[in-house]
Scaffold this active site. Sequence first.
Site, PDB file in Angstrom:
ATOM      1  N   HIS A 298       0.936  -1.142  -0.080  1.00 46.01           N
ATOM      2  CA  HIS A 298      -0.010  -0.029   0.163  1.00 46.01           C
ATOM      3  C   HIS A 298       0.719   1.152  -0.035  1.00 46.01           C
ATOM      4  CE1 HIS A 298      -3.735  -2.159   0.131  1.00 46.01           C
ATOM      5  NE2 HIS A 298      -3.165  -3.111   1.005  1.00 46.01           N
ATOM      6  N   GLY A 299       0.439   2.257  -0.581  1.00 44.94           N
ATOM      7  CA  GLY A 299       1.084   3.688  -0.503  1.00 44.94           C
ATOM      8  C   GLY A 299       1.488   3.876  -1.938  1.00 44.94           C
ATOM      9  N   CYS A 300       1.368   2.630  -2.967  1.00 47.35           N
ATOM     10  CA  CYS A 300       1.689   2.879  -4.404  1.00 47.35           C
ATOM     11  C   CYS A 300       0.277   3.329  -5.120  1.00 47.35           C
ATOM     12  CB  CYS A 300       2.188   1.329  -4.526  1.00 47.35           C
ATOM     13  SG  CYS A 300       3.618   1.049  -4.002  1.00 47.35           S
ATOM     14  N   GLN A 301       0.246   4.251  -5.933  1.00 47.77           N
ATOM     15  CA  GLN A 301      -0.592   4.535  -6.766  1.00 47.77           C
ATOM     16  C   GLN A 301      -1.012   3.324  -7.851  1.00 47.77           C
ATOM     17  OE1 GLN A 301       0.037   7.227 -10.004  1.00 47.77           O
ATOM     18  NE2 GLN A 301      -1.900   8.171  -9.830  1.00 47.77           N
ATOM     19  N   SER A 302      -0.049   2.683  -8.277  1.00 46.86           N
ATOM     20  CA  SER A 302      -0.178   1.577  -9.218  1.00 46.86           C
ATOM     21  C   SER A 302      -0.283   0.437  -8.225  1.00 46.86           C
ATOM     22  CB  SER A 302       0.898   1.303 -10.028  1.00 46.86           C
ATOM     23  OG  SER A 302       2.110   1.603  -9.545  1.00 46.86           O
TER      24      SER A 302
END
Length: 144
Positions: free
Chosen positions: A55-59
């Site tokens: 988590h914390g990734c846009q993709s």
Amino acid sequence: MSHPQEPTAAEAQTAIADEFAFFGDWTERYQYLIDLGRQLPAFPEQDKTEEHRVHGCQSMVWLIPSGDASRLHFAAASDSAIVSGLIALVLRVYSDRPAQEIVDTQPDFVQQIGLTKHLSPTRSNGLAAMLARIKAHASGVLAA
């Protein structure tokens, strides 16, 4: 069993910096990142689960650790071409290393190749989240 010809994390970072120095501009560097991402080992569809998601990734990014304190292996994948390239770099530095080396290794290559300046904030956050996850896993293994 470690083989003397395997580069250390520090040597891997130096090699990455040298490779990126070959490219005159960021268009070429992005293309190189995309090419690196295409060479990632296949990641099984059934492993693309919420449990493995970073988590914390846009993709979408999935990361699966295996191994033990003497040698931790990471498999990872993303649905984004550029992020896949970032994963390839991260794995080159951090995968198949002793947990202690993983914990001790700062991701200097990110700064050295200018990624800090050229990644969008969401990609930078994603990269940071991935690195944090890898280090947290290594720390957990050491603490166990």
